[in-house]
Design an enzyme around this catalytic site. Structure first.
Site, mmCIF file in Angstrom:
data_model
loop_
_atom_site.group_PDB
_atom_site.id
_atom_site.type_symbol
_atom_site.label_atom_id
_atom_site.label_comp_id
_atom_site.label_asym_id
_atom_site.label_seq_id
_atom_site.Cartn_x
_atom_site.Cartn_y
_atom_site.Cartn_z
ATOM 1 C CB CYS A 202 -15.637 12.770 -40.331
ATOM 2 S SG CYS A 202 -16.477 12.585 -38.741
ATOM 3 N NE ARG B 244 -12.227 14.219 -38.179
ATOM 4 C CZ ARG B 244 -12.199 12.998 -37.638
ATOM 5 N NH1 ARG B 244 -11.222 12.677 -36.798
ATOM 6 N NH2 ARG B 244 -13.164 12.130 -37.876
ATOM 7 C CG ASN C 88 -19.098 7.947 -37.138
ATOM 8 O OD1 ASN C 88 -18.486 7.401 -36.217
ATOM 9 N ND2 ASN C 88 -20.014 8.883 -36.912
#
Length: 325
Positions: free
Chosen positions: A2, A16, A79
């Site tokens: 991401c 995002r 992540n």
């Protein structure tokens, strides 16, 4: 994988991409001020700031990927596999489960400055939401219109970094991501000059050559560099339409295309959604992989003094305008 970013014109924007090979049925979710949050070890938060963001709602609990509160503070979790490290509960600390971090901060902090103070006491727990959801390994971008920080829980302890770029991707740890920018200080939005040799007549033969060397692959480090360069060189008008359009273009520079990043068993990572929230107005904009039309959900059109979640499933199919129809 991401990418999260901030952007400021007249208003402040936070958003995002969420890149993965499958979706958890994400929904734009508004948590009003009187919807109670039950924390595993920190009791109940009956009253709090209203929150809007993207969440997977399970057992009536909004598991936010990214969110903004009514005071203009935003958080996105990305992540951080292999580096995130959570602990058991310890006395005299705020023992907060990893999945509780976003409501814990957004529920009671109006600024990054207040969030910093709360993070001084935090201990992130290795407690999964339930047996069906594995413990997510994350780090977080936290930002308001004045500053941005990155929060990481690693084996060495809690780390809070100033984030002057206002960008975050996945691995490596944030201090290493920022250090890598030193290797790209020669990049420019302007045409390059010949520093190769004064003995050679070298000239630019195309526009955009000042950015030669900008990484174009899908790795998290390369996306960090590309997003930071795109954001920090970005110029747009300050109207709402110009601002959100520019923000989606910035994150579009790191979008994942199906087929370009195989993760095994014939599955591919794609940009499931891209978000952009006007933190001043409480409007959450998004696009999905299959729907490029920008869709908006306005927090202030809901009853923010209520006690029920407002949930909006993502619109997935392309919305195509037939201009001569």
């Amino acid at each position: 994988m991401c990418t999260a970013a901030t952007y400021q014109t007249k208003d402040f924007y936070f958003g995002r991409t969420l890149d993965y090979e499958f979706s958890y049925c994400d929904e734009v979710t508004i948590t009003p001020r009187n919807y109670p949050f039950h924390f595993r070890m920190m009791g109940e938060m009956k009253h709090h700031y209203a929150i809007i963001g993207m969440a997977y709602v399970m057992e009536q609990y909004p598991l936010y990927y990214d969110a903004v509160n009514e005071k203009g503070l935003g958080i996105a979790g990305l992540n951080f596999v292999g580096n995130a490290y959570y602990r058991k509960a310890v006395p005299h600390r705020d023992n907060v489960a990893q999945f509780e971090l976003i409501p814990w901060i957004l529920g009671q902090c109006s600024s990054v400055q207040e969030a910093r103070m709360l993070l001084e006491r935090i201990n992130l727990l290795d407690t999964p939401f339930n047996e069906r959801l594995p413990l997510a390994q994350l780090h977080w971008l936290i930002a308001d219109r004045y500053e941005a920080i990155t929060l990481e829980a690693v084996k060495e302890g809690i780390r809070v970094y100033n984030n002057p770029a206002g960008v975050l991707t996945n691995n490596p740890p944030f201090n290493m991501q920022m250090f890598q920018l030193n290797n790209f200080m020669q990049l420019s939005a302007n045409d390059p000059e010949n520093h190769f040799s004064s003995k050679l007549s070298l000239k630019a033969y195309s526009r955009g050559m000042g950015a030669l060397g900008l990484p174009g692959d899908w790795s998290s480090q390369s996306r960090f560099i590309r997003a930071a360069f795109s954001k920090l060189n970005s110029i747009s008008g300050d109207s709402e339409a110009e601002s959100i359009s520019q923000f989606f273009h910035i994150l579009g520079s790191v979008g994942q295309i199906r087929g370009c990043c195989e993760v095994g068993d014939g599955k591919f990572e794609i940009t499931i959604y891209t978000s952009c929230c006007n933190t001043d107005r409480g409007i959450y904009y998004y696009t999905t992989y299959g729907n490029h039309q920008i869709t908006a959900v306005d927090m202030y059109r809901e009853n923010l003094d209520g006690n029920l979640l407002a949930r909006y499933p993502l619109i997935q199919g392309e919305q195509i305008l037939i201009q001569n129809g």
